[in-house]
Write an enzyme that holds these catalytic residues in place. Structure first.
Site, PDB file in Angstrom:
ATOM      1  N   SER A  31       0.859  -1.308   0.050  1.00  0.00           N
ATOM      2  CA  SER A  31       0.003   0.077  -0.100  1.00  0.00           C
ATOM      3  C   SER A  31       0.899   1.177   0.237  1.00  0.00           C
ATOM      4  O   SER A  31       1.729   1.317   0.959  1.00  0.00           O
ATOM      5  CB  SER A  31      -0.741   0.160   1.274  1.00  0.00           C
ATOM      6  OG  SER A  31      -1.900  -0.730   1.196  1.00  0.00           O
ATOM      7  N   HIS A  62      -3.826   0.557  -4.955  1.00  0.00           N
ATOM      8  CA  HIS A  62      -3.279  -0.553  -5.540  1.00  0.00           C
ATOM      9  C   HIS A  62      -3.591  -0.525  -6.829  1.00  0.00           C
ATOM     10  O   HIS A  62      -4.519  -0.589  -7.466  1.00  0.00           O
ATOM     11  CB  HIS A  62      -4.097  -1.891  -4.908  1.00  0.00           C
ATOM     12  CG  HIS A  62      -3.485  -1.917  -3.466  1.00  0.00           C
ATOM     13  ND1 HIS A  62      -2.470  -2.933  -3.394  1.00  0.00           N
ATOM     14  CD2 HIS A  62      -3.591  -1.395  -2.303  1.00  0.00           C
ATOM     15  CE1 HIS A  62      -2.228  -2.697  -1.669  1.00  0.00           C
ATOM     16  NE2 HIS A  62      -2.970  -2.080  -1.424  1.00  0.00           N
ATOM     17  N   HIS A  84      -6.246  -8.779  -1.602  1.00  0.00           N
ATOM     18  CA  HIS A  84      -6.348  -8.952  -0.432  1.00  0.00           C
ATOM     19  C   HIS A  84      -7.215  -9.892  -0.097  1.00  0.00           C
ATOM     20  O   HIS A  84      -8.349  -9.941  -0.562  1.00  0.00           O
ATOM     21  CB  HIS A  84      -6.410  -7.787   0.518  1.00  0.00           C
ATOM     22  CG  HIS A  84      -5.413  -6.867   0.377  1.00  0.00           C
ATOM     23  ND1 HIS A  84      -5.206  -5.901  -0.619  1.00  0.00           N
ATOM     24  CD2 HIS A  84      -4.202  -6.555   1.304  1.00  0.00           C
ATOM     25  CE1 HIS A  84      -4.125  -5.110  -0.522  1.00  0.00           C
ATOM     26  NE2 HIS A  84      -3.533  -5.484   0.609  1.00  0.00           N
ATOM     27  N   TYR A  86      -9.373  -9.798   2.152  1.00  0.00           N
ATOM     28  CA  TYR A  86     -10.445  -8.880   2.646  1.00  0.00           C
ATOM     29  C   TYR A  86     -11.436  -8.410   1.665  1.00  0.00           C
ATOM     30  O   TYR A  86     -12.465  -8.168   1.675  1.00  0.00           O
ATOM     31  CB  TYR A  86     -10.186  -7.721   3.703  1.00  0.00           C
ATOM     32  CG  TYR A  86      -9.417  -6.713   2.992  1.00  0.00           C
ATOM     33  CD1 TYR A  86     -10.045  -5.863   2.212  1.00  0.00           C
ATOM     34  CD2 TYR A  86      -8.154  -6.618   3.454  1.00  0.00           C
ATOM     35  CE1 TYR A  86      -9.226  -4.979   1.516  1.00  0.00           C
ATOM     36  CE2 TYR A  86      -7.070  -5.600   3.042  1.00  0.00           C
ATOM     37  CZ  TYR A  86      -7.634  -4.754   2.009  1.00  0.00           C
ATOM     38  OH  TYR A  86      -6.958  -3.673   1.409  1.00  0.00           O
ATOM     39  N   GLU A  87     -10.821  -8.528   0.440  1.00  0.00           N
ATOM     40  CA  GLU A  87     -11.503  -8.117  -0.888  1.00  0.00           C
ATOM     41  C   GLU A  87     -12.661  -8.999  -1.125  1.00  0.00           C
ATOM     42  O   GLU A  87     -13.559  -8.940  -2.052  1.00  0.00           O
ATOM     43  CB  GLU A  87     -10.638  -7.808  -1.949  1.00  0.00           C
ATOM     44  CG  GLU A  87      -9.886  -6.670  -1.761  1.00  0.00           C
ATOM     45  CD  GLU A  87      -8.822  -6.510  -2.954  1.00  0.00           C
ATOM     46  OE1 GLU A  87      -9.033  -5.975  -4.024  1.00  0.00           O
ATOM     47  OE2 GLU A  87      -7.681  -6.585  -2.650  1.00  0.00           O
ATOM     48  N   ALA A 114       2.612  -2.210   3.848  1.00  0.00           N
ATOM     49  CA  ALA A 114       2.222  -1.074   5.061  1.00  0.00           C
ATOM     50  C   ALA A 114       1.754  -1.695   6.315  1.00  0.00           C
ATOM     51  O   ALA A 114       1.080  -2.857   6.165  1.00  0.00           O
ATOM     52  CB  ALA A 114       1.409  -0.169   4.566  1.00  0.00           C
ATOM     53  N   MET A 212      -2.433  -6.763   6.692  1.00  0.00           N
ATOM     54  CA  MET A 212      -3.528  -7.485   6.354  1.00  0.00           C
ATOM     55  C   MET A 212      -2.964  -8.236   4.828  1.00  0.00           C
ATOM     56  O   MET A 212      -3.972  -8.710   4.098  1.00  0.00           O
ATOM     57  CB  MET A 212      -4.675  -6.818   5.923  1.00  0.00           C
ATOM     58  CG  MET A 212      -5.352  -5.700   6.812  1.00  0.00           C
ATOM     59  SD  MET A 212      -6.450  -4.612   6.462  1.00  0.00           S
ATOM     60  CE  MET A 212      -6.581  -3.565   7.773  1.00  0.00           C
ATOM     61  N   SER A 213      -1.754  -8.712   5.061  1.00  0.00           N
ATOM     62  CA  SER A 213      -1.251  -9.221   3.719  1.00  0.00           C
ATOM     63  C   SER A 213       0.021 -10.205   3.929  1.00  0.00           C
ATOM     64  O   SER A 213       0.192 -10.404   4.983  1.00  0.00           O
ATOM     65  CB  SER A 213      -0.855  -8.141   2.507  1.00  0.00           C
ATOM     66  OG  SER A 213       0.269  -7.246   2.926  1.00  0.00           O
ATOM     67  N   ASN A 236       2.071   3.537  10.818  1.00  0.00           N
ATOM     68  CA  ASN A 236       1.165   4.089  12.050  1.00  0.00           C
ATOM     69  C   ASN A 236       1.509   3.415  13.416  1.00  0.00           C
ATOM     70  O   ASN A 236       1.949   2.047  12.929  1.00  0.00           O
ATOM     71  CB  ASN A 236      -0.207   4.098  11.790  1.00  0.00           C
ATOM     72  CG  ASN A 236      -0.829   2.692  11.259  1.00  0.00           C
ATOM     73  OD1 ASN A 236      -0.657   2.187  10.151  1.00  0.00           O
ATOM     74  ND2 ASN A 236      -1.167   2.125  12.365  1.00  0.00           N
ATOM     75  N   HIS A 248      -7.019   4.826   6.618  1.00  0.00           N
ATOM     76  CA  HIS A 248      -6.221   4.256   5.501  1.00  0.00           C
ATOM     77  C   HIS A 248      -5.378   5.796   4.894  1.00  0.00           C
ATOM     78  O   HIS A 248      -4.291   5.441   4.167  1.00  0.00           O
ATOM     79  CB  HIS A 248      -7.227   3.942   4.266  1.00  0.00           C
ATOM     80  CG  HIS A 248      -6.354   3.287   3.127  1.00  0.00           C
ATOM     81  ND1 HIS A 248      -5.657   2.017   3.424  1.00  0.00           N
ATOM     82  CD2 HIS A 248      -6.560   3.136   1.875  1.00  0.00           C
ATOM     83  CE1 HIS A 248      -5.310   1.544   2.292  1.00  0.00           C
ATOM     84  NE2 HIS A 248      -5.625   2.559   1.253  1.00  0.00           N
TER      85      HIS A 248
END
Ligand code: HPA
Length: 274
Positions: A31, A62, A84, A86-87, A114, A212-213, A236, A248
């Site tokens: 990201s 992306h 991802h 979550y998609e 990220a 998340m990846s 972060n 995000h």
């Protein structure tokens, strides 16, 4: 041949005439880090939507294309944009691009992302070399009939992140005067960020960064016997470590802020591993 291998072969066959060479290195840009692709020379783009049966990323930031080209005299294929879990894609779809890059011939894989930092020594803007990962909170991409053509049913995961590559990355960072943190990456499903209670739990489990990846991709690559390196951009502090809510945009802004440092590290690392 398993059905999944046939799908992979079909996807590969649909682009094989567009691939300019056998890549030495495969690179996944996380990201906000897709800008690195500008530094690739003699670029050839292969958009994901031209690939038969390929999952197309839906996330802002992306782009969704393979970029083939050179860094120095190293031939690379980069993923500008990843997909991802979550998609809504199944895990085997999520790791399909990694498998395609292996079919292209890449033996080394560099994963970037990220991530939220939960180690108290980390600050936003840090780069963290991934030394190991925790995938226990997401399904394995290897569930289902084993694709024997790719790897064994029960692959060992004792040394996912290659020790030699870690040494080269540390030396590269040190020569460039870039401070390189190290730690364990933990993958969640997303898309929601974590609760402070979850972050406390993950920290107590030994994780330093959360995202998340990546870990599922490393698992699929390990299954295929690739040499793997990973870097997290700590964009972060993880949930509960700061008064401000996570968003995000902050992730993208911090990734942009450290783009130069990230680019220098990855570019020189690629040249040094050849
Ligand atoms: N949590 C999960 N994924 C992330 C984060 C985070 O804090 N930052 C960037 N990706």
């Amino acid at each position: 041949m398993t059905e999944m291998m046939m799908d992979l072969q079909k996807a590969y066959d649909s682009i094989k005439d567009k691939i300019p060479f056998t890549p030495d290195v495969a690179l996944v840009l996380g990201s906000g880090l897709g800008g690195f692709a500008e530094h690739i020379e003699d670029k050839v783009y292969i958009p994901y939507n031209e690939i038969d049966g390929f999952p197309v990323s839906t996330v802002v930031g992306h782009a969704g294309t393979f970029v083939c080209g050179h860094i120095g005299d190293v031939k690379i294929v980069a993923m500008q944009g990843r997909v991802h879990y979550y998609e809504g894609y199944s895990m085997d779809k999520v790791v399909m691009p990694i498998r395609i890059m292996k079919l292209m011939g890449a033996k080394t894989l560099i994963l970037t992302n990220a991530a939220g930092g939960m180690n108290f020594d980390f600050v936003p803007g840090d780069l963290m070399m991934i030394t190991d990962h925790i995938t226990s909170f997401v399904p394995s991409p290897l569930i289902g009939k084993n694709i024997e053509e790719l790897g064994t049913r029960f692959p060992d995961m004792s040394h996912v992140y290659d020790a030699d590559l870690q040494n080269i990355m540390k030396e590269t960072a040190s020569k460039l005067n870039i401070e390189l943190k190290q730690g364990v990456y933990l993958q969640t499903t997303g898309p929601n960020y974590e609760t402070p209670a979850e972050i406390n739990m993950y920290r107590s489990l030994g994780a330093d960064a959360v995202g998340m990846s990546t870990a599922c991709e490393a698992m699929a690559a390990m299954h295929m016997g690739m040499r793997i390196a990973g870097v997290s951009c700590i964009t972060n502090l993880a949930a509960g470590m700061n008064k401000t809510p996570l968003n995000h945009k902050e992730v993208g802004d911090t990734a942009n802020m450290i783009a130069d440092k990230f680019t220098a590290l990855i570019k020189n690392f690629i040249i040094n591993i050849k």
